[in-house]
Motif scaffolding. Structure first.
Motif, PDB file in Angstrom:
ATOM      1  N   HIS A   2       0.821  -1.221   0.000  1.00 18.67           N
ATOM      2  CA  HIS A   2       0.000   0.000   0.000  1.00 18.67           C
ATOM      3  C   HIS A   2       0.852   1.268   0.000  1.00 18.67           C
ATOM      4  O   HIS A   2       0.386   2.332  -0.385  1.00 18.67           O
ATOM      5  N   SER A  39       1.972   3.874 -12.199  1.00 19.67           N
ATOM      6  CA  SER A  39       0.594   4.297 -11.940  1.00 19.67           C
ATOM      7  C   SER A  39      -0.280   4.094 -13.179  1.00 19.67           C
ATOM      8  O   SER A  39      -1.446   3.664 -13.079  1.00 19.67           O
ATOM      9  N   ILE A  62      -1.002   0.339 -13.495  1.00 13.00           N
ATOM     10  CA  ILE A  62      -1.901  -0.202 -12.463  1.00 13.00           C
ATOM     11  C   ILE A  62      -3.365  -0.069 -12.867  1.00 13.00           C
ATOM     12  O   ILE A  62      -4.160  -1.013 -12.743  1.00 13.00           O
ATOM     13  N   ASN A  63      -3.751   1.088 -13.359  1.00  9.87           N
ATOM     14  CA  ASN A  63      -5.165   1.329 -13.668  1.00  9.87           C
ATOM     15  C   ASN A  63      -5.492   1.210 -15.152  1.00  9.87           C
ATOM     16  O   ASN A  63      -6.621   1.538 -15.560  1.00  9.87           O
ATOM     17  N   PHE A 110      -5.941   9.734  -9.539  1.00 12.12           N
ATOM     18  CA  PHE A 110      -4.495   9.914  -9.396  1.00 12.12           C
ATOM     19  C   PHE A 110      -4.237  11.302  -8.821  1.00 12.12           C
ATOM     20  O   PHE A 110      -4.638  12.313  -9.401  1.00 12.12           O
ATOM     21  N   TYR A 157      -7.694   1.402  -8.301  1.00 15.18           N
ATOM     22  CA  TYR A 157      -7.007   1.974  -7.145  1.00 15.18           C
ATOM     23  C   TYR A 157      -7.028   3.499  -7.197  1.00 15.18           C
ATOM     24  O   TYR A 157      -6.979   4.099  -8.274  1.00 15.18           O
ATOM     25  N   LYS A 158      -7.068   4.094  -6.014  1.00 12.55           N
ATOM     26  CA  LYS A 158      -6.709   5.511  -5.871  1.00 12.55           C
ATOM     27  C   LYS A 158      -5.211   5.551  -5.598  1.00 12.55           C
ATOM     28  O   LYS A 158      -4.691   4.748  -4.810  1.00 12.55           O
ATOM     29  N   ILE A 159      -4.536   6.471  -6.235  1.00 12.26           N
ATOM     30  CA  ILE A 159      -3.080   6.555  -6.103  1.00 12.26           C
ATOM     31  C   ILE A 159      -2.701   7.974  -5.708  1.00 12.26           C
ATOM     32  O   ILE A 159      -3.144   8.945  -6.337  1.00 12.26           O
ATOM     33  N   LEU A 217       0.711  10.193  -5.302  1.00 12.63           N
ATOM     34  CA  LEU A 217       2.158  10.287  -5.508  1.00 12.63           C
ATOM     35  C   LEU A 217       2.678  11.489  -4.721  1.00 12.63           C
ATOM     36  O   LEU A 217       2.225  12.617  -4.943  1.00 12.63           O
ATOM     37  N   THR A 273      -6.090   1.927  -1.792  1.00 13.10           N
ATOM     38  CA  THR A 273      -5.335   3.170  -1.963  1.00 13.10           C
ATOM     39  C   THR A 273      -3.851   2.863  -1.937  1.00 13.10           C
ATOM     40  O   THR A 273      -3.375   2.101  -1.093  1.00 13.10           O
ATOM     41  N   LEU A 274      -3.126   3.445  -2.869  1.00 11.81           N
ATOM     42  CA  LEU A 274      -1.682   3.253  -2.948  1.00 11.81           C
ATOM     43  C   LEU A 274      -0.979   4.588  -2.740  1.00 11.81           C
ATOM     44  O   LEU A 274      -1.397   5.617  -3.298  1.00 11.81           O
ATOM     45  N   LEU A 328       2.665   6.348  -3.308  1.00 12.62           N
ATOM     46  CA  LEU A 328       3.969   6.249  -3.961  1.00 12.62           C
ATOM     47  C   LEU A 328       4.809   7.442  -3.518  1.00 12.62           C
ATOM     48  O   LEU A 328       4.534   8.581  -3.892  1.00 12.62           O
TER      49      LEU A 328
END
Length: 372
Positions: free
Chosen positions: A27, A47, A50-51, A78, A151-153, A155, A181-182, A184
């Motif tokens: 995560h 990113s 991923i999506n 994002f 996913y919500k990302i 950065l 949720t990620l 980065l």
């Protein structure tokens, strides 16, 4: 940004793709890379992958709705947090207010460093900062479910500049992340991060670009062979620096340095004064760049003088100069020259009059030569 847009670094790309395919996504992930490296570009490509709605074996498809929005950095799932400062271009107090500028900055070139960003937003001499209010506001950004992607990302670029309060606010979120949720974290100075943050992330160490990767990237930009070779040597794996050097195509550092050393060897004071006049009107970055080039060549001379020439990675033109120049100075003199150049670099950074610094440096170095 797609994986294919990033030169080399294939093992890292493979690891990231595999984590998505196997659904083993930590995560919170820390992209740890050297300045001017591929960390930010890799996080963007990751990113996108991923999506992506139609993932390929080696990359995102680049054509689906998600990839199209990621290519313009407008995907609703994002999000960014990055350093900001008082700017002539906007009076916003958080990353959200700077997003249009940030998108333009990244789309132009994703390999740049913090001073480049601060210059881009006309922050003058102010330092960038990620405020504690912005760190605490992360939950508001991520409190709802993903709109379109799986996913919500979020950065976070340059988390290493956060103060203790901001870092602790981030830490609390990393301990209890929202579902799907990620995070980065992208940093070229991970040694400045709190150890508690590092311990809660999966570190992805991205090495500096190799000479071949820099060379390949520049050739795709249709840079001439001669400039490619010199820039590859000077950038030392820093793609941000390499791209700056390409833009300074009038900057013949090799020829400038050779002429300077010849004048020092001949103790041609009148010519050294002229060189100092020219040095005085250069930008500070160009002044520092010439001194950094001198340091690099002096280092190579030390290596050559110690019989380790096979370790050198200089272009042929510089190699010939190194070989010939090494005959005119001994080991102790080279060490003293390096010390003097380092001192001059320090003074230039602190705004001492460049002409005085350079002329003093030139006259000092002139005394270190072994003349017949």
């Amino acid at each position: 940004m797609l994986f294919k847009d990033i030169p080399g670094l294939e093992p890292i790309k493979s690891t990231l793709r595999r984590s998505v395919k196997n659904s083993h996504l930590a995560h919170a992930q820390l992209f740890d890379f050297p300045a001017g490296g591929g960390g930010l570009a890799m996080a963007l490509a990751f990113s996108t992958y991923i999506n992506c709605e139609n993932k390929q074996e080696e990359d995102a498809c680049g054509t689906c709705a998600s990839c199209f929005k990621m290519s313009k950095l407008i995907h609703p799932d994002f999000h960014f947090i990055f350093p900001i400062a008082t700017s002539k271009k906007t009076d916003g107090k958080n990353s959200e207010a700077f997003l249009p500028l940030w998108r333009s900055f990244l789309l132009e070139n994703p390999y740049r460093i913090l001073p480049d960003w601060l210059d881009f937003i006309s922050a003058e001499n102010k330092q960038g900062n990620i405020s504690v209010e912005e760190a605490r506001g992360i939950l508001r950004k991520l409190s709802v479910k993903a709109y379109e992607g799986e996913y919500k990302i979020l950065l976070i670029w340059k988390p290493d500049i956060m103060n203790a309060a901001s870092s602790n606010a981030i830490l609390k979120i990393l301990e209890e992340p929202p579902e799907k949720t990620l995070f980065l974290l992208v940093s070229d100075q991970t040694d400045k991060l709190l150890t508690t943050i590092i311990s809660r992330t999966q570190r992805i160490t991205i090495p500096a670009f190799s000479d071949d990767e820099i060379r390949s990237y520049l050739k795709k930009q249709e840079v001439s062979e001669n400039i490619v070779n010199q820039v590859t040597y000077l950038s030392d794996g820093n793609l941000s620096e390499a791209l700056k050097l390409v833009q300074e195509d009038e900057d013949d550092r090799s020829g400038w340095f050779a002429g300077w050393m010849r004048s020092c060897y001949k103790y041609d004071v009148s010519h050294l004064v002229k060189l100092a006049d020219g040095y005085d009107v250069m930008s500070k970055e160009r002044q520092k760049g010439l001194l950094e080039y001198a340091l690099r060549l002096f280092r190579d001379m030390l290596i050559w003088s110690n019989g380790a020439g096979e370790l050198l990675r200089v272009p042929q033109e510089e190699l010939t100069f190194v070989q010939n120049f090494s005959k005119t100075v001994n080991f102790d003199s080279l060490e003293k020259m390096i010390g003097e150049v380092n001192t001059a670099h320090y003074h230039i950074e602190r705004n001492v009059r460049a002409k005085m610094v350079f002329l003093d440096l030139s006259l000092t170095i002139a005394h270190f030569f072994q003349r017949k």
